[in-house]
Structures are given as structure tokens and as C-alpha cells.
Enzyme design. Structure first.
Site, mmCIF file in Angstrom:
data_model
loop_
_atom_site.group_PDB
_atom_site.id
_atom_site.type_symbol
_atom_site.label_atom_id
_atom_site.label_comp_id
_atom_site.label_asym_id
_atom_site.label_seq_id
_atom_site.Cartn_x
_atom_site.Cartn_y
_atom_site.Cartn_z
ATOM 1 N N VAL A 32 -25.702 40.618 -0.039
ATOM 2 C CA VAL A 32 -25.504 40.134 1.473
ATOM 3 C C VAL A 32 -24.972 38.783 1.636
ATOM 4 O O VAL A 32 -24.492 38.365 2.650
ATOM 5 C CB VAL A 32 -26.362 41.027 2.275
ATOM 6 C CG1 VAL A 32 -27.842 40.242 2.104
ATOM 7 C CG2 VAL A 32 -25.824 41.129 3.538
ATOM 8 N N ASP A 33 -26.019 37.963 1.010
ATOM 9 C CA ASP A 33 -25.856 36.446 1.087
ATOM 10 C C ASP A 33 -24.603 36.019 0.791
ATOM 11 O O ASP A 33 -23.965 35.210 1.747
ATOM 12 C CB ASP A 33 -27.049 35.977 0.157
ATOM 13 C CG ASP A 33 -27.303 34.367 0.491
ATOM 14 O OD1 ASP A 33 -26.751 33.567 1.550
ATOM 15 O OD2 ASP A 33 -28.041 33.751 -0.229
ATOM 16 N N THR A 117 -34.272 44.705 -1.015
ATOM 17 C CA THR A 117 -33.909 46.080 -1.649
ATOM 18 C C THR A 117 -32.802 45.742 -2.700
ATOM 19 O O THR A 117 -32.520 46.949 -3.272
ATOM 20 C CB THR A 117 -33.582 46.959 -0.625
ATOM 21 O OG1 THR A 117 -32.516 46.643 -0.044
ATOM 22 C CG2 THR A 117 -34.819 47.305 0.553
ATOM 23 N N TYR A 120 -34.035 41.711 -5.147
ATOM 24 C CA TYR A 120 -35.288 41.383 -5.302
ATOM 25 C C TYR A 120 -36.016 42.885 -5.507
ATOM 26 O O TYR A 120 -37.552 42.799 -5.634
ATOM 27 C CB TYR A 120 -35.692 40.823 -3.893
ATOM 28 C CG TYR A 120 -35.416 39.399 -3.950
ATOM 29 C CD1 TYR A 120 -34.733 38.590 -4.868
ATOM 30 C CD2 TYR A 120 -35.785 38.672 -2.652
ATOM 31 C CE1 TYR A 120 -34.382 37.182 -4.832
ATOM 32 C CE2 TYR A 120 -35.470 37.200 -2.615
ATOM 33 C CZ TYR A 120 -34.843 36.709 -3.986
ATOM 34 O OH TYR A 120 -34.660 35.263 -3.857
HETATM 35 P P1 ADP Z 1 -32.398 40.715 -1.662
HETATM 36 O O1 ADP Z 1 -32.024 39.627 -2.522
HETATM 37 O O2 ADP Z 1 -33.210 40.517 -0.385
HETATM 38 O O3 ADP Z 1 -32.893 42.027 -2.399
HETATM 39 P P2 ADP Z 1 -29.706 41.604 -1.678
HETATM 40 O O4 ADP Z 1 -28.192 41.107 -0.883
HETATM 41 O O5 ADP Z 1 -29.777 41.482 -3.147
HETATM 42 O O6 ADP Z 1 -30.778 40.946 -1.071
HETATM 43 O O7 ADP Z 1 -29.640 43.141 -1.134
HETATM 44 C C1 ADP Z 1 -30.408 43.370 0.099
HETATM 45 C C2 ADP Z 1 -29.835 44.610 0.642
HETATM 46 O O8 ADP Z 1 -28.528 44.395 1.333
HETATM 47 C C3 ADP Z 1 -29.464 45.885 -0.275
HETATM 48 O O9 ADP Z 1 -29.773 47.022 0.166
HETATM 49 C C4 ADP Z 1 -27.748 45.825 -0.482
HETATM 50 O O10 ADP Z 1 -27.350 47.021 -0.847
HETATM 51 C C5 ADP Z 1 -27.564 45.308 0.906
HETATM 52 N N1 ADP Z 1 -26.173 44.664 1.143
HETATM 53 C C6 ADP Z 1 -25.427 44.066 0.186
HETATM 54 N N2 ADP Z 1 -24.327 43.616 0.590
HETATM 55 C C7 ADP Z 1 -24.339 43.799 1.784
HETATM 56 C C8 ADP Z 1 -23.364 43.832 3.181
HETATM 57 N N3 ADP Z 1 -22.330 43.048 3.059
HETATM 58 N N4 ADP Z 1 -23.873 44.200 4.392
HETATM 59 C C9 ADP Z 1 -24.904 44.851 4.504
HETATM 60 N N5 ADP Z 1 -25.937 45.131 3.611
HETATM 61 C C10 ADP Z 1 -25.383 44.591 2.264
#
Ligand code: ADP
Length: 172
Positions: A32-33, A117, A120
Site C-alpha cells: 500500500v505504501d 497484514t 509484515y
Molecule cells: P505492511 O508492511 O504493514 O504489512 P502492506 O502494504 O504489505 O503493509 O500490506 C498491508 C495491507 O494493505 C495488506 O492487507 C495489503 O493487501 C493491503 N494493500 C495493498 N495495497 C493496497 C491498496 N492499494 N489499497 C488498500 N490496501 C492495500
């Protein structure tokens, strides 16, 4: 009715603030980042550089730049190590401190991804339970708090949140 559920991409949401599941550097990453930085444009990274990182469980805000959202609240979730290293408290703190930042910025609408989720590896059911409980608690303590949308990136995650939210949720 202040807790909502959406399945989709958080970068598309027209809310006052979206929360980013960032890492301690705040200099971008995957998941998501990465999606948030791509959608917001390079100005977001430039502002993030001025913040000098963020400890796990805390949150720092920037502008949203090219996003529909006015602000991005960057929080750093805990990496899952089995649950014995303070992960639940740190994850709860992410939701609480992000909502505190949102109140400081007078945000009326805030959207959260399922912090920790993804890469991490926090177990989805446990992470969602903490997310919902902590947001409910915050709204009990702050009746003037924002409308909160949980954004699920998969149908599986949405099913978990739907079960936790029960009658409170309105599917958008
Ligand atoms: P972390 O490092 O905190 O685990 P991630 O980005 O890998 O962060 O994942 C956190 C959650 O965000 C996951 O459930 C993933 O499926 C979700 N995610 C990834 N991309 C997006 C998006 N564009 N919008 C909303 N949720 C997302």
C-alpha cells in the site's frame, strides 16, 4: 454509524485522510505504501524526507498531493514475530495515534488499510480485531471523531472485517 467497510484501492478514496502502512524510514516501500507514493507523486516523498522517519506504533502526517485525499497519515505497523514482542499493543497504537493526528488536522473522514497484514505478516483475523476494537474505543472516547472506513484489498479480508463489524457497516 461511523465505521464503514470498502473493498478496493485506498488511493482512490475521496476522504480527508488516508492512512499509509509505512516503514520506519517513511521513504516508501511496497504494498500500500508503494501504491500511495505512486498515486500521490514525487512531492510526497520530498515531504516524507523532512520527517526523518517514524517509530513503530507512531504516526506522522503529510499532505496528499495528487491523491483525492487531503492528507496522508503515515503509521508504522509492527512486524509479526509470533505475538510475544508487543505486536498487539503496537498495532493498536498505530490506529490510536493515526486517529489522534486526524483529529489534530480536523479530518472528518479517515480511511485505513489493514496495517501490518501484508509483508509484515500479522495474522489477518487478529489484526482486524485490533483495528475494529481500537477504532471503536477511540470513537467512544471522542464522540467528535471522524467517520472511519476500513479498506480491504481482498474479498477474504473484507469478509473478516464484515464479520467483526456486523450491523455497523455499510458497504460502499
Ligand atoms: P505492511 O508492511 O504493514 O504489512 P502492506 O502494504 O504489505 O503493509 O500490506 C498491508 C495491507 O494493505 C495488506 O492487507 C495489503 O493487501 C493491503 N494493500 C495493498 N495495497 C493496497 C491498496 N492499494 N489499497 C488498500 N490496501 C492495500
Amino acid at each position: 454509524m461511523k465505521l464503514h467497510l470498502v473493498t478496493g484501492d485506498i488511493t482512490a478514496l475521496e476522504v480527508d485522510a488516508i492512512v499509509n502502512a509505512a516503514n520506519t524510514s517513511l521513504l516508501g516501500g511496497g504494498g500500500v505504501d508503494g501504491a500511495i507514493h505512486r498515486a500521490a507523486g514525487p512531492e510526497l516523498l520530498a515531504e516524507c524526507r523532512t520527517l526523518h522517519g517514524c517509530p513503530t506504533g507512531q504516526a506522522k502526517a503529510t499532505k496528499g498531493y495528487r491523491l483525492p485525499a487531503k492528507y496522508v497519515i503515515h503509521t508504522v505497523g509492527p512486524v509479526w514475530h509470533g505475538g510475544g514482542r508487543g505486536e498487539p499493543d503496537l498495532l493498536a497504537s498505530c490506529y490510536r495515534t493515526s486517529l489522534t493526528r486526524a483529529l489534530e488536522l480536523n479530518c472528518r473522514t479517515v480511511a485505513f488499510p489493514a496495517i501490518s497484514t501484508g509483508v509484515y505478516h500479522y495474522p489477518p483475523q487478529e489484526a482486524a480485531a485490533i483495528a475494529v476494537a481500537e477504532c471503536r474505543r477511540f470513537l467512544m472516547e471522542h464522540p467528535d471523531g471522524p467517520e472511519i472506513t476500513f479498506v480491504c484489498f481482498s474479498g477474504h479480508m473484507a469478509a473478516i472485517y464484515r464479520q467483526l463489524l456486523g450491523q455497523e457497516t455499510e458497504q460502499a
